[in-house]
Design a protein around this motif. Structure first.
Motif, mmCIF file in Angstrom:
data_model
loop_
_atom_site.group_PDB
_atom_site.id
_atom_site.type_symbol
_atom_site.label_atom_id
_atom_site.label_comp_id
_atom_site.label_asym_id
_atom_site.label_seq_id
_atom_site.Cartn_x
_atom_site.Cartn_y
_atom_site.Cartn_z
ATOM 1 N N LYS A 190 37.232 0.007 6.474
ATOM 2 C CA LYS A 190 36.874 0.365 5.103
ATOM 3 C C LYS A 190 38.114 0.993 4.475
ATOM 4 N N ASN A 191 38.602 0.383 3.432
ATOM 5 C CA ASN A 191 39.808 0.845 2.754
ATOM 6 C C ASN A 191 39.429 1.877 1.688
ATOM 7 N N ASN A 192 39.894 3.119 1.848
ATOM 8 C CA ASN A 192 39.621 4.202 0.901
ATOM 9 C C ASN A 192 40.878 4.620 0.145
ATOM 10 N N SER A 193 41.867 3.754 0.125
ATOM 11 C CA SER A 193 43.152 4.091 -0.490
ATOM 12 C C SER A 193 43.001 4.384 -1.980
ATOM 13 N N ILE A 194 43.894 5.248 -2.469
ATOM 14 C CA ILE A 194 43.863 5.698 -3.866
ATOM 15 C C ILE A 194 45.147 5.243 -4.564
ATOM 16 N N PHE A 245 53.948 -1.375 -8.948
ATOM 17 C CA PHE A 245 55.331 -0.955 -9.218
ATOM 18 C C PHE A 245 56.184 -0.945 -7.946
ATOM 19 N N GLY A 246 55.534 -0.864 -6.780
ATOM 20 C CA GLY A 246 56.284 -0.869 -5.521
ATOM 21 C C GLY A 246 56.244 0.442 -4.758
ATOM 22 N N CYS A 247 55.529 1.433 -5.267
ATOM 23 C CA CYS A 247 55.374 2.692 -4.524
ATOM 24 C C CYS A 247 54.407 2.430 -3.369
ATOM 25 N N SER A 248 54.630 3.094 -2.224
ATOM 26 C CA SER A 248 53.763 2.819 -1.076
ATOM 27 C C SER A 248 53.547 4.058 -0.213
ATOM 28 N N ASP A 249 52.511 3.970 0.596
ATOM 29 C CA ASP A 249 52.174 5.011 1.565
ATOM 30 C C ASP A 249 51.613 4.312 2.802
ATOM 31 N N THR A 250 51.810 4.934 3.963
ATOM 32 C CA THR A 250 51.359 4.354 5.227
ATOM 33 C C THR A 250 50.513 5.353 5.994
ATOM 34 N N ILE A 251 49.477 4.845 6.625
ATOM 35 C CA ILE A 251 48.641 5.659 7.518
ATOM 36 C C ILE A 251 48.386 4.845 8.784
ATOM 37 N N THR A 252 48.277 5.521 9.914
ATOM 38 C CA THR A 252 47.986 4.837 11.176
ATOM 39 C C THR A 252 46.807 5.516 11.872
ATOM 40 N N ASP A 253 46.127 4.735 12.679
ATOM 41 C CA ASP A 253 45.055 5.237 13.532
ATOM 42 C C ASP A 253 45.008 4.328 14.758
ATOM 43 N N SER A 254 44.261 4.717 15.769
ATOM 44 C CA SER A 254 44.258 3.969 17.028
ATOM 45 C C SER A 254 42.904 3.364 17.340
ATOM 46 N N LYS A 274 52.624 8.063 -6.323
ATOM 47 C CA LYS A 274 52.582 7.494 -4.979
ATOM 48 C C LYS A 274 51.124 7.268 -4.597
ATOM 49 N N PRO A 275 50.812 6.110 -4.062
ATOM 50 C CA PRO A 275 49.431 5.905 -3.612
ATOM 51 C C PRO A 275 49.149 6.732 -2.354
ATOM 52 N N LYS A 276 47.900 6.833 -2.030
ATOM 53 C CA LYS A 276 47.489 7.509 -0.805
ATOM 54 C C LYS A 276 46.738 6.495 0.042
ATOM 55 N N ALA A 277 47.344 6.117 1.190
ATOM 56 C CA ALA A 277 46.703 5.169 2.100
ATOM 57 C C ALA A 277 45.636 5.892 2.914
ATOM 58 N N LEU A 278 44.432 5.360 2.895
ATOM 59 C CA LEU A 278 43.307 5.939 3.646
ATOM 60 C C LEU A 278 42.407 4.810 4.133
ATOM 61 N N PHE A 279 41.916 4.936 5.361
ATOM 62 C CA PHE A 279 40.919 3.968 5.820
ATOM 63 C C PHE A 279 40.026 4.592 6.879
ATOM 64 N N GLN A 280 38.872 3.963 7.047
ATOM 65 C CA GLN A 280 37.917 4.327 8.090
ATOM 66 C C GLN A 280 37.603 3.071 8.886
ATOM 67 N N MET A 281 37.191 3.283 10.154
ATOM 68 C CA MET A 281 36.779 2.164 11.016
ATOM 69 C C MET A 281 35.331 2.387 11.418
ATOM 70 N N ASN A 282 34.585 1.290 11.588
ATOM 71 C CA ASN A 282 33.201 1.431 12.030
ATOM 72 C C ASN A 282 33.124 1.836 13.497
ATOM 73 N N LEU A 342 48.107 0.826 8.013
ATOM 74 C CA LEU A 342 47.818 0.306 6.685
ATOM 75 C C LEU A 342 48.919 0.794 5.751
ATOM 76 N N ILE A 343 49.565 -0.158 5.078
ATOM 77 C CA ILE A 343 50.528 0.179 4.027
ATOM 78 C C ILE A 343 49.845 -0.162 2.709
ATOM 79 N N ALA A 344 49.601 0.868 1.897
ATOM 80 C CA ALA A 344 48.990 0.691 0.579
ATOM 81 C C ALA A 344 50.101 0.796 -0.460
ATOM 82 N N SER A 345 50.167 -0.185 -1.383
ATOM 83 C CA SER A 345 51.244 -0.232 -2.378
ATOM 84 C C SER A 345 50.685 -0.363 -3.785
ATOM 85 N N THR A 346 51.494 0.047 -4.750
ATOM 86 C CA THR A 346 51.152 -0.141 -6.158
ATOM 87 C C THR A 346 51.870 -1.374 -6.677
#
Length: 180
Positions: A115-119, A163-172, A94-102, A157-161
């Motif tokens: 900035k997309n830091n997804s793995i 193959f179709g595996c995905s992970d979601t992260i949210t921020d405000s 499963k990927p890991k969705a990660l991001f930062q904002m300036n 942010l929905i990060a996908s592989t």
């Protein structure tokens, strides 16, 4: 002397199945497609998922806790015969969705660079919380506020592989109103 007896030989079922969505920590669906000889329908199923868990359900679901290869086994039985088949099942990571904002707070209009830091991911879908979206890896988006109050946007942010595996992260993001 001899004895004449009839012997009935029953055909064995043929094990076949399909598997969908085999991602780490996601619910995978297993579908039995086994065939059986005429007039001797399948009576039972036994799935061994290769991780210590099993199921007697014809079309079960199962969640794998880790990504690796598992020895999946299906046993099907008619009233007279049984068949077993096994398959090396690769559970994808499963990927890991990660991001930062300036920035995450400011006056309208506020451009935010993400900035997309997804793995372990190759595809990205951004939802900026107002109906606008992007498939860029690391977009910049201009948030507006034309109201008299502070507006909050939930960015996902929905990060996908592949193959179709995905992970979601949210921020405000919070956008202050502009005084007139």
């Amino acid at each position: 002397d001899y004895i004449n007896k009839s012997v009935v030989v029953h055909g064995s079922p043929v094990v076949d199945f399909t598997v969908k969505n085999v991602c780490e920590n996601a619910i995978a669906s297993f579908k039995d497609n086994s065939t059986f000889p005429r007039s001797t329908p399948l009576k039972s199923w036994f799935w061994d998922f290769g991780d210590g868990i099993s199921s007697p359900v014809k079309n079960p679901t199962h969640r794998y806790d880790s990504s690796r290869i598992f020895k999946l086994k299906l046993t099907v039985k008619t009233a007279f015969c049984k068949s077993i088949d096994s398959f090396n099942l690769e559970v994808k990571p499963k990927p890991k969705a990660l991001f930062q904002m300036n920035d995450s707070v400011g006056c309208s209009p506020i451009p935010i660079t993400f900035k997309n830091n997804s793995i372990v991911s190759t595809k990205y879908f951004w939802d900026f919380g107002n109906g606008d979206t992007s498939i860029a890896t690391a977009p910049t988006y201009r948030f507006l506020n034309s109201t008299a109050a502070t507006v909050g946007y939930n960015v996902a942010l929905i990060a996908s592989t592949a193959f179709g595996c995905s992970d979601t992260i949210t921020d405000s993001v919070y956008v202050y109103h502009v005084p007139k």
